[in-house]
Write a protein that holds these residues in place. Structure first.
Motif, PDB file in Angstrom:
ATOM      1  N   SER A   6       0.845  -1.187   0.000  1.00  0.00           N
ATOM      2  CA  SER A   6       0.000   0.000   0.000  1.00  0.00           C
ATOM      3  C   SER A   6       0.885   1.242   0.000  1.00  0.00           C
ATOM      4  O   SER A   6       2.106   1.158   0.128  1.00  0.00           O
ATOM      5  CB  SER A   6      -0.873  -0.003   1.252  1.00  0.00           C
ATOM      6  OG  SER A   6      -0.044   0.019   2.399  1.00  0.00           O
ATOM      7  N   GLY A  49      -7.397   2.511   0.201  1.00  0.00           N
ATOM      8  CA  GLY A  49      -6.493   3.231   1.084  1.00  0.00           C
ATOM      9  C   GLY A  49      -6.038   2.474   2.311  1.00  0.00           C
ATOM     10  O   GLY A  49      -5.427   3.048   3.198  1.00  0.00           O
ATOM     11  N   PRO A 102      -9.525   3.320   6.315  1.00  0.00           N
ATOM     12  CA  PRO A 102      -8.788   3.731   5.130  1.00  0.00           C
ATOM     13  C   PRO A 102      -8.049   5.043   5.382  1.00  0.00           C
ATOM     14  O   PRO A 102      -8.519   5.897   6.133  1.00  0.00           O
ATOM     15  CB  PRO A 102      -9.887   3.920   4.079  1.00  0.00           C
ATOM     16  CG  PRO A 102     -11.013   3.077   4.546  1.00  0.00           C
ATOM     17  CD  PRO A 102     -10.939   3.118   6.057  1.00  0.00           C
TER      18      PRO A 102
END
Length: 105
Positions: A6, A49, A102
């Motif tokens: 991520s 996210g 997120p």
């Protein structure tokens, strides 16, 4: 092999490098994978996210998701390495990551 993360991944990478006995990753694989419009179970979490790491076995990818993609073809040593690597990550960190809202929300 770790092939995708991520955004804002510095702490995750540090933890992975510390916890895994033989941390293997290649950041060069993420861009072509994403550009090829490929998706994994991690895709929707990354796009939303969430923090996370994405692992895959790299040997035998020619058979991936086609008629010869069977359990018998699975690289047992690679699978064992992935299991050891993922289970080495501290349980508390995994729980925090999964429960985190997120980013930016």
């Amino acid at each position: 092999m770790l092939f995708e993360t991520s955004a804002d991944n510095a702490e995750l990478i540090k933890e992975f490098g510390t916890a895994a006995a033989l941390p293997i990753g290649d950041s060069a694989l993420a861009a072509p994978y994403q550009a090829g419009n490929q998706n994994t179970d991690f895709t929707m979490f990354r796009q939303a996210g969430y923090l996370g790491l994405n692992f895959a076995l790299m040997d035998g990818t020619a058979a991936y998701h086609n008629s010869v993609d069977t359990a018998e073809r699975l690289d047992k040593a690679g699978l064992q390495h992935m299991a050891r690597t993922c289970s080495a990550l501290p349980e508390a960190s995994v729980i925090v990551i999964l429960q985190a809202p997120p980013l930016g929300r």
